[in-house]
Design an enzyme around this catalytic site. Structure first.
Site, mmCIF file in Angstrom:
data_model
loop_
_atom_site.group_PDB
_atom_site.id
_atom_site.type_symbol
_atom_site.label_atom_id
_atom_site.label_comp_id
_atom_site.label_asym_id
_atom_site.label_seq_id
_atom_site.Cartn_x
_atom_site.Cartn_y
_atom_site.Cartn_z
ATOM 1 N N GLU B 60 0.869 6.075 0.779
ATOM 2 C CA GLU B 60 2.012 5.941 1.365
ATOM 3 C C GLU B 60 3.258 6.377 0.399
ATOM 4 O O GLU B 60 4.325 6.798 0.995
ATOM 5 C CB GLU B 60 2.067 4.587 1.823
ATOM 6 C CG GLU B 60 1.263 4.327 3.116
ATOM 7 C CD GLU B 60 -0.073 4.007 2.898
ATOM 8 O OE1 GLU B 60 -0.385 3.877 1.565
ATOM 9 O OE2 GLU B 60 -0.998 4.051 3.854
ATOM 10 N N HIS B 129 -1.109 -6.041 9.795
ATOM 11 C CA HIS B 129 -0.945 -5.098 10.712
ATOM 12 C C HIS B 129 0.049 -5.372 11.936
ATOM 13 O O HIS B 129 -0.100 -4.762 12.825
ATOM 14 C CB HIS B 129 -2.337 -4.493 11.192
ATOM 15 C CG HIS B 129 -3.259 -4.026 10.451
ATOM 16 N ND1 HIS B 129 -3.806 -4.537 9.513
ATOM 17 C CD2 HIS B 129 -3.493 -2.655 10.217
ATOM 18 C CE1 HIS B 129 -4.556 -3.835 8.643
ATOM 19 N NE2 HIS B 129 -4.390 -2.560 9.166
#
Lengths: 335, 328
Positions: B60, B129
């Site tokens: 990321e 999440h």
């Protein structure tokens, strides 16, 4: 040149005679001047700080001049530079105007970044110098995007990305070198190993002999050079840049050098001995090139004086420059 | 007008911008043949090839850095962070590099890229999440933060975001992906930093973001039956914020409820409340400013606990009803 990506690489030895012949003594004498300009800039920076004329902190690269000059000389017009917080030398070697650098260092409106960046954030976007970075390893992920951009545009540019030994232990290093490798990006990763990440010695921070050995983990070429030998740095970076231009992907070059001064202005250097510093000072990178060129003492002194005069002129320019106007404080946040 | 889903609207915006502008490319995890974890980029690799729809390793920080470096050198990348939660791994690049480069360099560089990411709970994906972290970015000068609540806005705001010369954090919502709405087939822009009166009303103002706009609309329908006429305002761009329509609405209705999914503590609602309190609209308030936000907990896994962790339609109805009943 075949570089090993095996676990035990050796320090690369350039052919000095051949390089001197190829580059010519005139150009190499310029390098002596360039290295002296960097040193004079750093000495002046320290002096201005000591006299209370600048605020903030700074990271001096005295002793590391050969890395900046050798690496920059190996690159071509149009290439990109990303460098780190100890970056005055890289920026100067890249061909920046020392007056605009000094103005930035003193926080003036005429500086490269209008006094908003300061010592740690000098960029010169017009010359594709995409900036020094206050975050250890912060420029390394950006090199992935610059490399992608070059590849998409199909130019023969290369991105020189300079970082220190400390940055090689950041997670961003791992992500980025892997991405650069899988996409064969035209990036030269130059690890300027000055033996200490602030106070942490490389011997304690790594369990490998050379940081360049990590290249093997990414399937790219790696090499370690004597970073106080400007010709060695030049030769290795030039070869790495040629590989990149030929579509052969990134290279990890490690330059072994030493920072003569403390990490920053707050450093009492309790982590190392004076003898160790003296030992490295005996390997002064500028003297080494002067010696190779068989320069006389008089000739060398003349160059030092020329460098100091350039810095004095830069200080005069910076001192005469205006401070940023308070009415402009909000400018430059958004395009 | 033709109706398509929110995720189709996003895909159409990407397709149309990529067709028109060669400097636009996509980069992220599993966005190629997989089509993105939520299908936003499905089919695009077949249209544009792997040079313009770039699958990355799980990196990321690298994705964010790739966007920054390419943006600095002439491209308009659109990155995807698979779940908004994972953007925590990109924070250095976004906050310390992307947001500051232009300013640090004296306004002499620009970093035009968009980083898309789905936030929000409601899918049973639990604490790592389901985050709503938009306010982290709202606190950072140099970034723009966009949160579309409808398919129409998703397309128009994404096109405007790609064309913007600044780093844009584009926050989608997992539960909105499947909602349908009218979306023009041609390209259009919804300008950034333009708050939108979604539903005009006179009794009470609800300021809501992302999925809470949809829930507020449902709440407003119920409240209408009780004779309470709600005005709903969607800021759409959280930074830089266009607060004028909000202040004007408060002046008109005298009562305001702010609703977002993110944890209420130090959430975006605090900024809206403060702006109202600091402005002349304060004089028109007939009741205290009210906020509804996520509970002060991570998102739980259990379906019932998850449901009650963030504002739902009935919570908005109840809060608005109570607020409407308050007399000065």
């Amino acid at each position: 040149m075949e570089w090993t990506t095996l676990v035990e690489s050796e320090i690369f030895q350039p052919d000095h005679r051949q390089l001197i012949e190829e580059l010519g003594e005139t150009r190499l004498r310029e390098w002596v001047l360039e290295m002296n300009i960097i040193r004079a800039f750093e000495e002046k920076a320290e002096d201005l700080f000591a006299r209370g004329l600048v605020h903030g902190t700074m990271h001096l690269s005295i002793g590391q001049e050969a890395v900046a000059v050798g690496a920059s000389a190996a690159m071509e017009d149009g290439d990109y530079l990303l460098n780190h917080h100890r970056g005055h030398g890289h920026c100067l070697a890249w061909g920046s105007d020392v007056r605009l650098m000094m103005a930035e260092f003193l926080g003036k409106e005429t500086g490269y970044c209008r006094g908003r960046g300061g010592s740690m954030h000098i960029a010169n976007v017009e010359m594709n110098n995409l900036g020094a970075n206050g975050i250890v390893g912060g420029g390394i992920p950006i090199s992935v995007g610059v490399g992608l951009s070059i590849k998409k545009r199909k130019t023969r540019q290369v991105c020189l990305t300079i970082f220190g030994d400390g940055a090689a232990n950041e997670g961003a290093f791992h992500e980025s070198l892997n991405m650069a490798s899988i996409w064969d990006l035209p990036v030269v990763y130059l690890c300027e190993n000055n033996q200490y990440a602030m106070s942490m010695p490389v011997q304690k921070a790594f369990n490998i002999r050379y940081i360049s050995q990590r290249a093997a983990a990414y399937g790219i070429a790696g090499v370690t050079v004597d970073g106080n030998d400007v010709l060695a740095v030049y030769d290795a970076v030039r070869t790495a840049a040629q590989r990149a231009r030929n579509g052969e992907g990134p290279t990890l070059v490690e330059a072994l050098t030493y920072r003569w001064k403390g990490h920053s202005k707050s450093d009492r250097q309790a982590y190392r001995t004076r003898d160790e510093v003296k030992e490295w000072q005996a390997r002064d990178p500028i003297h080494r090139l002067a010696h190779l060129l068989e320069m006389s003492e008089a000739e060398y002194e003349e160059i030092v004086k020329k460098a100091q005069a350039a810095i004095e002129e830069a200080v005069e320019f910076a001192n005469a420059s205006p401070e940023p106007d308070l009415s402009t404080i909000m400018e430059g946040v958004y395009a | 007008m033709r109706e398509i889903t929110y995720v189709e609207a996003i895909r159409e915006a990407l397709f149309q911008k990529m067709s028109e502008d060669e400097t636009v490319f996509l980069i992220g995890e599993d966005i190629g043949v997989y089509g993105g974890a939520f299908g936003a980029t499905a089919g695009l690799i077949q249209q544009f090839g792997e040079d313009r729809v770039i699958d990355t390793p799980i990196s990321e920080a690298g994705i964010a850095g790739a966007c920054i470096g390419a943006a600095l050198t002439g491209f308009r990348p659109v990155g995807e962070i698979q779940f908004m939660d994972f953007v925590t791994l990109s924070m250095e690049q976004l906050v310390l590099q992307a947001a500051k480069i232009r300013f640090m360099f004296g306004g002499k560089a620009k970093v035009p890229f968009v980083l898309r990411m789905p936030g929000g709970s409601g899918t049973g994906a639990a604490a790592q999440h389901s985050e709503s972290l938009e306010n982290w970015f709202v606190h950072v000068p140099g970034l723009k933060v966009v949160m579309p609540s409808t398919p129409y806005d998703a397309k128009g705001l994404l096109i405007a975001s790609i064309e913007d010369d600044n780093p844009v954090i584009f926050v989608e919502h997992k539960l909105l992906y499947k909602i349908k709405g009218p979306v023009p087939e041609e390209m259009y822009r919804v300008p950034l930093s333009q708050s939108h009166v979604v539903r005009p009303g006179k009794d009470l103002t609800i300021v809501a973001t992302s999925i809470m706009v949809q829930r507020a609309l449902q709440a407003a329908d119920q409240l209408a039956k009780e004779g309470i006429d709600v005005e709903i305002i969607d800021p759409r761009t959280l930074r830089p914020l266009d607060d004028e329509p909000i202040l004007e609405s408060v002046v008109k209705t005298g009562k305001v409820l702010i609703v977002h999914e993110a944890v209420k503590m130090a959430g975006f609602g605090g900024e809206i409340a403060a702006r109202i309190a600091e402005s002349s609209a304060f004089d028109y308030l007939e009741a205290p400013i009210r906020r509804l936000g996520g509970l002060d907990i991570p998102i739980p896994y259990n379906r019932n606990l998850e449901y009650h962790a963030v504002p739902q339609v009935e919570n908005i109805v109840e809060e608005a009803r109570n607020l409407a009943a308050l007399k000065v």
